[in-house]
Design a protein around this motif. Structure first.
Motif, short mmCIF file in Angstrom:
data_model
loop_
_atom_site.label_atom_id
_atom_site.label_comp_id
_atom_site.label_asym_id
_atom_site.label_seq_id
_atom_site.Cartn_x
_atom_site.Cartn_y
_atom_site.Cartn_z
N LEU A 1 -39.28 15.81 -29.25
CA LEU A 1 -40.07 16.62 -30.06
C LEU A 1 -41.65 16.68 -29.53
CD1 LEU A 1 -38.97 15.83 -33.75
CD2 LEU A 1 -38.36 17.64 -32.62
N LEU A 2 -41.97 15.65 -29.01
CA LEU A 2 -43.36 15.89 -28.28
C LEU A 2 -43.31 16.37 -27.02
CD1 LEU A 2 -44.54 12.08 -28.72
CD2 LEU A 2 -45.50 13.83 -30.04
N GLY A 3 -42.14 16.39 -26.27
CA GLY A 3 -42.06 17.02 -24.95
C GLY A 3 -41.84 18.60 -25.37
N ALA A 4 -41.17 18.76 -26.43
CA ALA A 4 -40.70 20.30 -26.75
C ALA A 4 -42.12 20.88 -27.36
CB ALA A 4 -40.07 20.25 -28.06
N SER A 5 -42.94 20.05 -27.92
CA SER A 5 -44.32 20.50 -28.51
C SER A 5 -45.23 21.02 -27.21
CB SER A 5 -45.06 19.76 -29.27
OG SER A 5 -44.32 19.56 -30.43
N ALA A 6 -45.22 20.27 -26.14
CA ALA A 6 -46.04 20.51 -24.99
C ALA A 6 -45.61 21.65 -24.24
CB ALA A 6 -45.93 19.08 -24.32
N THR A 7 -44.07 21.99 -24.09
CA THR A 7 -43.61 23.02 -23.36
C THR A 7 -43.09 24.10 -24.18
OG1 THR A 7 -41.48 21.90 -23.29
CG2 THR A 7 -42.89 21.50 -21.88
N ALA A 8 -43.53 24.41 -25.32
CA ALA A 8 -43.08 25.35 -26.28
C ALA A 8 -43.39 26.70 -25.57
CB ALA A 8 -43.55 25.26 -27.72
N ALA A 9 -44.45 26.82 -25.14
CA ALA A 9 -44.82 28.07 -24.58
C ALA A 9 -43.88 28.64 -23.20
CB ALA A 9 -46.34 28.14 -23.99
N VAL A 10 -43.36 27.87 -22.62
CA VAL A 10 -42.50 28.15 -21.58
C VAL A 10 -40.89 27.92 -21.88
CG1 VAL A 10 -44.38 27.84 -19.77
CG2 VAL A 10 -42.92 26.05 -20.18
N ALA A 11 -40.71 27.19 -22.64
CA ALA A 11 -39.30 26.86 -22.88
C ALA A 11 -38.45 28.09 -23.87
CB ALA A 11 -39.29 25.57 -23.59
N GLY A 12 -37.79 28.69 -23.11
CA GLY A 12 -36.99 29.91 -23.74
C GLY A 12 -36.09 29.39 -24.90
N CYS A 13 -35.55 28.57 -24.85
CA CYS A 13 -34.55 28.13 -25.90
C CYS A 13 -35.46 27.46 -27.06
CB CYS A 13 -33.39 27.24 -25.68
SG CYS A 13 -32.27 27.97 -24.92
N ALA B 1 -18.69 31.53 -31.05
CA ALA B 1 -19.93 31.62 -30.69
C ALA B 1 -20.25 31.26 -29.18
CB ALA B 1 -21.13 30.59 -31.48
N VAL B 2 -21.22 31.89 -28.57
CA VAL B 2 -21.52 31.40 -27.24
C VAL B 2 -23.00 30.99 -26.92
CG1 VAL B 2 -19.73 33.13 -26.22
CG2 VAL B 2 -22.08 33.79 -26.55
N PHE B 3 -23.05 30.35 -26.04
CA PHE B 3 -24.34 29.46 -26.07
C PHE B 3 -25.07 29.53 -24.40
CE2 PHE B 3 -21.79 27.56 -29.11
CZ PHE B 3 -22.42 27.81 -30.16
N ASP B 4 -26.21 29.57 -24.28
CA ASP B 4 -26.67 29.43 -22.91
C ASP B 4 -26.85 28.24 -22.29
OD1 ASP B 4 -28.91 28.86 -24.76
OD2 ASP B 4 -30.34 29.91 -23.39
N SER B 5 -26.55 27.18 -23.09
CA SER B 5 -26.70 25.72 -22.82
C SER B 5 -26.24 24.89 -23.46
CB SER B 5 -28.41 25.46 -22.85
OG SER B 5 -28.96 25.62 -24.16
N PRO B 6 -25.94 23.59 -23.17
CA PRO B 6 -25.63 22.64 -24.22
C PRO B 6 -26.46 22.34 -25.34
CG PRO B 6 -25.84 21.68 -22.13
CD PRO B 6 -26.15 22.89 -21.85
N GLY B 7 -27.60 22.19 -25.05
CA GLY B 7 -28.69 22.06 -26.22
C GLY B 7 -28.53 22.81 -27.42
N ILE C 1 -33.12 16.47 -30.62
CA ILE C 1 -33.78 15.81 -29.40
C ILE C 1 -33.94 17.06 -28.39
CG2 ILE C 1 -33.30 14.46 -27.12
CD1 ILE C 1 -31.66 12.73 -29.00
N TYR C 2 -32.92 18.02 -28.44
CA TYR C 2 -32.91 19.11 -27.60
C TYR C 2 -33.36 20.53 -28.35
CZ TYR C 2 -30.10 15.51 -25.39
OH TYR C 2 -29.73 14.41 -24.83
N ARG C 3 -33.16 20.54 -29.34
CA ARG C 3 -33.69 21.97 -30.10
C ARG C 3 -34.30 21.52 -31.38
NH1 ARG C 3 -32.77 22.65 -25.80
NH2 ARG C 3 -31.40 24.11 -24.64
N GLY C 4 -35.20 20.70 -31.36
CA GLY C 4 -36.04 20.30 -32.54
C GLY C 4 -36.45 21.30 -33.34
N LYS C 5 -37.16 22.12 -32.82
CA LYS C 5 -37.79 23.40 -33.41
C LYS C 5 -36.96 24.32 -34.05
CE LYS C 5 -42.58 23.25 -31.44
NZ LYS C 5 -43.63 24.21 -31.33
N ARG C 6 -35.97 24.24 -33.59
CA ARG C 6 -34.69 25.26 -33.99
C ARG C 6 -33.79 24.69 -34.87
NH1 ARG C 6 -34.50 30.23 -31.95
NH2 ARG C 6 -35.79 30.70 -30.18
N LEU C 7 -34.17 23.43 -35.50
CA LEU C 7 -33.41 22.94 -36.71
C LEU C 7 -34.15 22.51 -37.83
CD1 LEU C 7 -31.46 20.62 -34.05
CD2 LEU C 7 -30.44 22.53 -35.38
N MET D 1 -34.76 25.64 -19.91
CA MET D 1 -34.88 26.00 -21.39
C MET D 1 -34.98 24.81 -22.05
SD MET D 1 -31.50 28.51 -21.14
CE MET D 1 -30.51 27.22 -20.50
N GLY D 2 -36.31 24.06 -22.09
CA GLY D 2 -36.64 22.93 -22.67
C GLY D 2 -35.83 21.61 -22.15
#
Length: 202
Positions: free
Chosen positions: A15-27, A94-100, A193-199, A149-150
């Protein structure tokens, strides 16, 4: 089975890493166009995800350019080394662009119908494999991963390949307990761990 010792630590790091890179992480941030044609600012709230396909008799289905990820709306064909998909027993899929994103859907989706089958792309061979039997290495170091993507778990069809990846991964101390077999144990804690902001919050 995943080792629950340390999952909370990995979730916090993720979550800390996601916050730091949210501006560039597409997912993690959705910059898709809104209904009025304007760009979405990515401030959307975590949600519950729905299937994107109906009447799928069997899978895997072909990935095509018109599909959007059920979690982040990005185009799976743009990420052939990461794309994933699943189908429910009632034919919804459903289809996804990533395992995350696959993990996020499993942890936060609403269909009453159980998942019949799922597929993801092997991190080593780049081939579509059975996600219900895959070995997912639960990495958490976003800087070392350098994912587009994150951050994503690392799926492998064979246990030996997952163990070899563990031996080569020097960014963090991971053990066999950090390898999840199949998708039955995917929950909000792991998916966050992988998509915290989307959960949703647990």
């Amino acid at each position: 089975m995943t080792g629950r010792d340390g999952l909370e630590r990995r979730r916090l790091l993720g979550l800390l890493g996601a916050s730091a890179t949210a501006a560039v992480a597409g997912c993690l941030v959705d910059y898709s166009e809104g209904e009025d044609g304007s760009e979405d600012d990515g401030d959307d709230q975590a949600q519950v995800y729905e299937p994107t396909h109906e009447d799928v008799e069997a899978g895997p289905i072909e990935f095509v350019d018109t599909q959007g990820c059920a979690v982040c709306s990005m185009t799976p064909t743009n990420y052939p080394r990461r794309q994933s998909q699943l189908v429910h027993e009632n034919g919804q899929a459903a289809v996804f662009d990533s395992p995350g994103c696959l993990f996020a859907y499993i942890a936060s989706s609403t269909p009453d119908s159980p998942i019949a089958d799922a597929w993801t792309t092997d991190f080593g061979t780049r081939e579509l494999i059975d996600a219900t039997e895959a070995h997912f290495v639960l990495i958490t170091d976003e800087d070392a991963a350098d994912d587009p993507m994150g951050i994503d778990p690392r799926p492998f069809a064979d246990r030996e390949d997952a163990m070899a990846f563990l031996d080569e991964w020097e960014a963090e101390e991971l053990t066999e307990d950090d390898v999840m077999v199949g998708i039955d144990d995917v929950d909000l804690e792991t998916a966050s761990i992988y998509r915290g902001k989307r959960l949703p919050d647990e």
